[in-house]
Design a protein around this motif. Structure first.
Motif, PDB file in Angstrom:
ATOM      1  N   GLY A 135      -2.076   0.661   4.977  1.00  0.00           N
ATOM      2  CA  GLY A 135      -3.086  -0.248   4.422  1.00  0.00           C
ATOM      3  C   GLY A 135      -2.567  -1.652   4.181  1.00  0.00           C
ATOM      4  N   LEU A 136      -1.484  -1.742   3.418  1.00  0.00           N
ATOM      5  CA  LEU A 136      -1.043  -3.078   3.010  1.00  0.00           C
ATOM      6  C   LEU A 136      -0.161  -3.763   4.053  1.00  0.00           C
ATOM      7  N   VAL A 137       0.817  -3.024   4.631  1.00  0.00           N
ATOM      8  CA  VAL A 137       1.752  -3.679   5.566  1.00  0.00           C
ATOM      9  C   VAL A 137       1.129  -3.856   6.964  1.00  0.00           C
ATOM     10  N   ALA A 138       0.708  -2.737   7.568  1.00  0.00           N
ATOM     11  CA  ALA A 138       0.245  -2.811   8.970  1.00  0.00           C
ATOM     12  C   ALA A 138      -1.085  -3.555   9.099  1.00  0.00           C
ATOM     13  N   CYS A 139      -1.905  -3.507   8.034  1.00  0.00           N
ATOM     14  CA  CYS A 139      -3.232  -4.123   8.165  1.00  0.00           C
ATOM     15  C   CYS A 139      -3.380  -5.390   7.319  1.00  0.00           C
ATOM     16  N   PHE A 140      -3.430  -5.228   6.009  1.00  0.00           N
ATOM     17  CA  PHE A 140      -3.803  -6.364   5.161  1.00  0.00           C
ATOM     18  C   PHE A 140      -2.840  -7.554   5.306  1.00  0.00           C
ATOM     19  N   LEU A 141      -1.551  -7.301   5.081  1.00  0.00           N
ATOM     20  CA  LEU A 141      -0.564  -8.386   5.147  1.00  0.00           C
ATOM     21  C   LEU A 141      -0.553  -9.033   6.540  1.00  0.00           C
ATOM     22  N   ALA A 142      -0.562  -8.176   7.567  1.00  0.00           N
ATOM     23  CA  ALA A 142      -0.520  -8.701   8.943  1.00  0.00           C
ATOM     24  C   ALA A 142      -1.744  -9.576   9.213  1.00  0.00           C
ATOM     25  N   MET A 143      -2.925  -9.150   8.757  1.00  0.00           N
ATOM     26  CA  MET A 143      -4.138  -9.916   9.034  1.00  0.00           C
ATOM     27  C   MET A 143      -4.108 -11.281   8.328  1.00  0.00           C
ATOM     28  N   VAL A 144      -3.550 -11.301   7.112  1.00  0.00           N
ATOM     29  CA  VAL A 144      -3.491 -12.575   6.382  1.00  0.00           C
ATOM     30  C   VAL A 144      -2.467 -13.509   7.049  1.00  0.00           C
ATOM     31  N   VAL A 145      -1.280 -12.994   7.329  1.00  0.00           N
ATOM     32  CA  VAL A 145      -0.193 -13.854   7.838  1.00  0.00           C
ATOM     33  C   VAL A 145      -0.453 -14.321   9.272  1.00  0.00           C
ATOM     34  N   PHE A 146      -0.934 -13.411  10.119  1.00  0.00           N
ATOM     35  CA  PHE A 146      -1.086 -13.782  11.532  1.00  0.00           C
ATOM     36  C   PHE A 146      -2.320 -14.657  11.797  1.00  0.00           C
ATOM     37  N   SER A 147      -3.098 -14.950  10.740  1.00  0.00           N
ATOM     38  CA  SER A 147      -4.283 -15.795  10.941  1.00  0.00           C
ATOM     39  C   SER A 147      -3.900 -17.267  11.123  1.00  0.00           C
TER      40      SER A 147
END
Lengths: 80, 441
Positions: free
Chosen positions: B115-127
């Motif tokens: 939830g947090l590493v593979a999805c949420f964090l990645a979506m915020v940073v890679f934007s």
């Protein structure tokens, strides 16, 4: 094969233990490849890692054909 | 039951009845029938087709010619096994994959790693990278038709469209379908515009077929690294989760199982392979084998535009890039909100503050228009993904084969399980390579 993979070893299924073994075999594969190709050392670790990874993948691919858990024991979140 | 829920149930019942009729048709009848229900795979494909995969396709085409066209194709092909699992989890479970992982494999694997590493964090940073690419393309494209709309202002247009669309998602069955259709339209724009570019640059059909179907790898560690990068290039844990939640949002039932296979092939594999191949071919034809070519993808893109003959094809090329960025921002925002809710065990409710926060946090990426990508954050996010994605991978495989979790719906086919295992091994190898590289081995 399914019976073996779904049997318990300690608290965990054999399938789970084989996943741990797969991680170790993958480590041997990458570390062995670096030692062999980049540092000119023996290829034994690389060969073992590669062979182990392939065998484990072929074993872990066997599906679970064991009898399904009795309905009263099943997870309530499961939909039929 | 509220009015919205009643409407949703009525729409779903109608869809299920139509799908049951389609499922009993012969093969070609099924294909024609499924086409109008496609959607969840477009959500995933549009997110996969982002700044990262665009940059990789540009660099591989310019440096390696046609020889690396196989990378996105095979990556997606193996990813199909995981998308199949994502659909199975959505169809046969009342909870979602993150809750399943929390139940069977602890919150470290579910809420944290997935939830947090593979999805949420990645979506915020890679934007940030999306906005950096999108604002550059928007400014350059408009300049060609003598409109000055610099990056310091034009980010607001990308934000308005992508945030607006993502805020509609989940509010009703009709709005979910509207967002899915919008993603399909944007993928259509990518296909048309990049095909137009390829028609101008030319294509070597023999080299294309060989490059697409025959994987070529150098011997040794470089070959292993390239194979791992290849298998994880177009499809990662975030993509599996996104497809799972897109199917869940559409309330997939057993009647949707055939549709899900059709959708992932024709709504995912085919457009992703075509778009990335068109980009790779255009850059292979223009730059491969030439000396003194630019080193950055953005510079290569601008250099390609210079050699394109028609102003409308040039504008179309930039429009394709803008479609890539906008659709990715929509997909990333939705996945960020969904993963945040499920990681924190909160219900997905579009009216709630935390849902909107999850949706809008990736839009912080607009700062990428001013400062580019924050390298330190990208490195941390990529490192965390390398360290934890393999845990998610094993967890998906084990859940799919666990009769406690899936009952009689465990994976039944040997080759499907083998495909899943290959995808998981790719994540393991990425993790081990990362650790060993960091240790200086």
């Amino acid at each position: 094969m399914s019976g073996f993979l779904e049997s318990l070893m300690g608290r965990l299924r054999v399938r789970v233990w084989l996943c741990v073994l797969m991680l170790i075999a993958n480590f041997f594969l990458v570390y062995g490849a670096i030692q062999f190709f980049n540092h000119g050392k023996s290829s034994v670790m690389y060969t073992l890692g590669l062979t182990g990874s392939i065998i484990l993948a072929l074993v872990l691919a066997f599906p679970n054909t064991e009898a399904v858990t009795a309905p009263e024991m099943q997870d309530p979140n499961l939909r039929d | 039951m509220g009015k919205g829920q009643e409407e949703f149930s009525a729409e779903l019942s109608k869809e299920v009845a139509q799908l049951e009729a389609i499922n009993s048709k012969p093969f070609f009848g099924k294909l024609a029938g499924y086409a109008k229900f496609m959607g969840p795979a477009s959500m995933e494909a549009a997110t996969t087709l982002g700044a990262g995969s665009f940059t990789a396709a540009v660099m591989m085409g310019a440096s390696n010619g046609y020889s690396m066209l196989w990378v996105p194709f095979y990556s997606y092909l193996f990813g199909l096994f995981m998308l199949h699992l994502g659909a199975k989890f959505a169809i046969y479970r009342r909870d979602s994959v993150i809750e399943m992982q929390n139940t069977y494999h602890t919150k470290v694997v579910g809420s944290f790693a997935t939830g947090l590493v593979a999805c949420f964090l990645a979506m915020v940073v890679f934007s940030f990278g999306q906005y950096a690419l999108g604002t550059d393309a928007l400014a350059s494209g408009l300049k060609l038709i003598h409109i000055d709309f610099p990056r310091k202002y034009n980010w607001s247009l990308i934000l308005a469209i992508s945030a607006g669309l993502s805020l509609l998602y989940g509010k009703s069955h009709k709005l979910v379908r509207l967002v899915e259709k919008s993603m399909q339209v944007m993928i259509g724009i990518m296909l048309v515009t990049f095909l137009a570019v390829v028609l101008k640059t030319g294509v070597n059909f023999g080299a294309m077929i060989k490059g697409l179907l025959v994987p070529t790898l150098p011997r040794g560690v470089e070959g292993i690294t390239m194979a791992v990068a290849g298998l994880t290039a177009a499809m990662g844990v975030g993509d599996w989760v996104q497809y799972h939640y897109a199917a869940k949002t559409r309330n997939y039932t057993p009647a949707h199982e055939g549709l899900s296979i059709f959708d992932t092939v024709f709504g995912g594999l085919v457009p992703v392979t075509l778009v990335l191949s068109f980009i790779g071919i255009a850059f292979a034809e223009t730059f491969s084998g030439k000396s003194g070519i630019p080193e950055k993808a953005v510079d290569l893109a601008n250099a390609l535009v210079v050699v394109l003959p028609s102003v409308w094809v040039k504008v179309g090329f930039y429009l394709g890039i803008i479609a890539i960025v906008v659709s990715t921002m929509v997909g990333m925002s939705i996945l960020a909100a969904q993963s945040l809710c499920h990681a924190l065990n909160l219900p997905e409710d579009p009216k709630k503050f935390y849902w909107k926060l999850g949706l809008l946090l990736p839009q912080l990426g607009f700062l990428g228009a001013f400062f580019g990508k924050p390298l330190w954050a990208v490195i941390i996010a990529a490192a965390l993904q390398s360290l934890f994605n393999w845990l998610s991978g094993f967890s998906w495989y084990l859940l799919a084969n666990d009769s406690r979790a899936m009952g009689k719906h465990v994976v039944k086919h040997y080759l499907v399980n083998l495909g899943i295992i290959v995808s998981v091994v790719a994540l393991n190898l990425a993790f081990i390579t990362f650790v060993l590289t960091e240790m200086g081995v």
